[in-house]
Write a protein that holds these residues in place. Structure first.
Motif, PDB file in Angstrom:
ATOM      1  N   ALA A 155      64.704  59.642 -77.482  1.00 21.29           N
ATOM      2  CA  ALA A 155      65.264  59.649 -75.986  1.00 21.29           C
ATOM      3  C   ALA A 155      65.235  60.691 -75.272  1.00 21.29           C
ATOM      4  N   ASN A 156      65.498  61.878 -75.905  1.00 23.07           N
ATOM      5  CA  ASN A 156      65.252  63.267 -75.039  1.00 23.07           C
ATOM      6  C   ASN A 156      64.066  63.718 -75.392  1.00 23.07           C
ATOM      7  N   LEU A 157      63.197  63.366 -75.648  1.00 24.46           N
ATOM      8  CA  LEU A 157      61.853  64.066 -75.817  1.00 24.46           C
ATOM      9  C   LEU A 157      61.196  64.564 -74.504  1.00 24.46           C
ATOM     10  N   GLY A 158      61.328  63.392 -73.578  1.00 26.39           N
ATOM     11  CA  GLY A 158      60.791  63.963 -72.152  1.00 26.39           C
ATOM     12  C   GLY A 158      61.471  65.317 -71.600  1.00 26.39           C
ATOM     13  N   PRO A 159      62.615  65.058 -71.246  1.00 20.68           N
ATOM     14  CA  PRO A 159      63.670  66.346 -70.958  1.00 20.68           C
ATOM     15  C   PRO A 159      63.254  67.463 -71.833  1.00 20.68           C
ATOM     16  N   MET A 160      63.082  67.690 -73.147  1.00 23.48           N
ATOM     17  CA  MET A 160      62.645  68.730 -73.978  1.00 23.48           C
ATOM     18  C   MET A 160      61.343  69.148 -73.564  1.00 23.48           C
ATOM     19  N   ILE A 161      60.436  68.559 -73.240  1.00 26.94           N
ATOM     20  CA  ILE A 161      59.060  68.897 -72.991  1.00 26.94           C
ATOM     21  C   ILE A 161      59.378  69.507 -71.778  1.00 26.94           C
ATOM     22  N   LEU A 162      59.742  68.689 -70.795  1.00 23.10           N
ATOM     23  CA  LEU A 162      59.856  69.455 -69.247  1.00 23.10           C
ATOM     24  C   LEU A 162      60.877  70.730 -69.354  1.00 23.10           C
ATOM     25  N   LEU A 163      61.664  70.776 -70.140  1.00 25.49           N
ATOM     26  CA  LEU A 163      62.233  72.195 -69.988  1.00 25.49           C
ATOM     27  C   LEU A 163      61.573  73.145 -70.582  1.00 25.49           C
ATOM     28  N   GLY A 164      60.570  73.060 -71.754  1.00 24.39           N
ATOM     29  CA  GLY A 164      59.860  73.828 -72.322  1.00 24.39           C
ATOM     30  C   GLY A 164      58.773  74.408 -71.277  1.00 24.39           C
ATOM     31  N   VAL A 165      58.234  73.144 -70.337  1.00 28.65           N
ATOM     32  CA  VAL A 165      57.218  73.666 -69.490  1.00 28.65           C
ATOM     33  C   VAL A 165      57.821  74.502 -68.250  1.00 28.65           C
ATOM     34  N   SER A 166      59.144  74.352 -68.114  1.00 27.43           N
ATOM     35  CA  SER A 166      59.843  74.917 -67.026  1.00 27.43           C
ATOM     36  C   SER A 166      60.068  76.287 -67.309  1.00 27.43           C
ATOM     37  N   VAL A 167      60.475  76.407 -68.613  1.00 27.62           N
ATOM     38  CA  VAL A 167      60.742  77.910 -69.077  1.00 27.62           C
ATOM     39  C   VAL A 167      59.517  78.710 -68.991  1.00 27.62           C
ATOM     40  N   TRP A 168      58.342  78.069 -69.440  1.00 28.72           N
ATOM     41  CA  TRP A 168      57.017  78.844 -69.536  1.00 28.72           C
ATOM     42  C   TRP A 168      56.585  79.029 -67.846  1.00 28.72           C
ATOM     43  N   LEU A 169      56.739  78.295 -67.004  1.00 29.67           N
ATOM     44  CA  LEU A 169      56.485  78.480 -65.483  1.00 29.67           C
ATOM     45  C   LEU A 169      57.539  79.624 -65.020  1.00 29.67           C
ATOM     46  N   LEU A 170      58.645  79.382 -65.558  1.00 29.20           N
ATOM     47  CA  LEU A 170      59.373  80.711 -65.047  1.00 29.20           C
ATOM     48  C   LEU A 170      59.004  82.009 -65.610  1.00 29.20           C
ATOM     49  N   TYR A 171      58.573  81.993 -66.758  1.00 27.57           N
ATOM     50  CA  TYR A 171      57.809  83.167 -67.470  1.00 27.57           C
ATOM     51  C   TYR A 171      56.647  83.664 -66.651  1.00 27.57           C
ATOM     52  N   VAL A 172      55.786  82.587 -66.243  1.00 29.48           N
ATOM     53  CA  VAL A 172      54.674  83.055 -65.446  1.00 29.48           C
ATOM     54  C   VAL A 172      54.879  83.539 -63.866  1.00 29.48           C
ATOM     55  N   VAL A 173      55.989  82.904 -63.331  1.00 31.50           N
ATOM     56  CA  VAL A 173      56.654  83.319 -61.978  1.00 31.50           C
ATOM     57  C   VAL A 173      56.909  84.774 -62.243  1.00 31.50           C
ATOM     58  N   PHE A 174      57.929  85.068 -63.085  1.00 34.12           N
ATOM     59  CA  PHE A 174      58.169  86.467 -63.279  1.00 34.12           C
ATOM     60  C   PHE A 174      57.383  87.511 -63.355  1.00 34.12           C
ATOM     61  N   LYS A 175      56.185  87.088 -64.386  1.00 37.61           N
ATOM     62  CA  LYS A 175      55.153  88.227 -64.356  1.00 37.61           C
ATOM     63  C   LYS A 175      54.469  88.337 -63.124  1.00 37.61           C
ATOM     64  N   GLN A 176      54.277  87.026 -62.085  1.00 34.58           N
ATOM     65  CA  GLN A 176      53.493  87.338 -60.932  1.00 34.58           C
ATOM     66  C   GLN A 176      54.543  88.080 -60.149  1.00 34.58           C
ATOM     67  N   PHE A 177      55.561  87.844 -60.104  1.00 32.89           N
ATOM     68  CA  PHE A 177      56.825  88.399 -59.400  1.00 32.89           C
ATOM     69  C   PHE A 177      56.533  90.220 -59.665  1.00 32.89           C
ATOM     70  N   MET A 178      56.295  90.459 -60.870  1.00 30.50           N
ATOM     71  CA  MET A 178      56.368  91.933 -61.091  1.00 30.50           C
ATOM     72  C   MET A 178      55.082  92.549 -60.806  1.00 30.50           C
TER      73      MET A 178
END
Length: 116
Positions: A19-42
Motif C-alpha cells: 500500500a505504501n510502495l508508491g510513496p516509497m518510490i516517490l520519496l526515493g526519487v525526491s531524495v535523489w532529485l534533492l541531491y542533484v539540485v544540491f550538486k547543481q547549486f554548488m
C-alpha cells in the motif's frame, strides 16, 4: 500456532508495504532529485542561478515531506524481514546429550524444557 501468527503478521506487513510502495518510490526519487539540485547549486556561480536552485530544491523538499507515509512502508518492510528471519531460523538443540545421573545436568535440561 506460532507459525500461523507469523504468517498472519507477514500478510499484514506485506499489505502495508504494498500500500505504501508508491510513496516509497516517490520519496526515493525526491531524495535523489534533492541531491542533484544540491550538486547543481554548488556548481552555479551566479546569484540568480543559486536562487533558482534553492526554489526548485524547496519545491522538491515539499514533495519529499508529503511522502512521509513511506516511513510506514519502510517499517513494514523491516517487520517483514524480521518475520522471515524468525520463520527460517533453526533452534539450537540442547547441548546436553544423553542421560546422566548428575542431578545438575538433569536440572538444566528440565529447566530448558520449561522455558520453551
Amino acid at each position: 500456532m506460532k507459525k500461523f501468527l507469523l504468517f498472519i503478521a507477514g500478510l499484514v506487513a506485506l499489505t502495508i508495504l504494498l500500500a505504501n510502495l508508491g510513496p516509497m518510490i516517490l520519496l526515493g526519487v525526491s531524495v535523489w532529485l534533492l541531491y542533484v539540485v544540491f550538486k547543481q547549486f554548488m556548481k552555479s556561480e551566479s546569484t540568480a542561478g543559486k536562487i533558482g536552485w534553492i526554489v526548485l530544491g524547496l519545491i522538491i523538499l515539499s514533495v519529499a515531506v508529503s511522502n512521509i507515509y513511506a516511513v510506514i512502508g519502510l517499517a513494514a518492510a523491516y517487520g517483514l524481514y524480521l518475520i522471515y528471519k524468525n520463520w527460517t531460523s533453526k533452534k539450537a538443540e540442547d547441548p546436553v546429550v544423553g542421560q546422566s545421573d548428575d542431578p545438575f545436568t538433569n536440572f538444566e535440561k528440565q529447566w530448558a524444557e520449561l522455558h520453551k
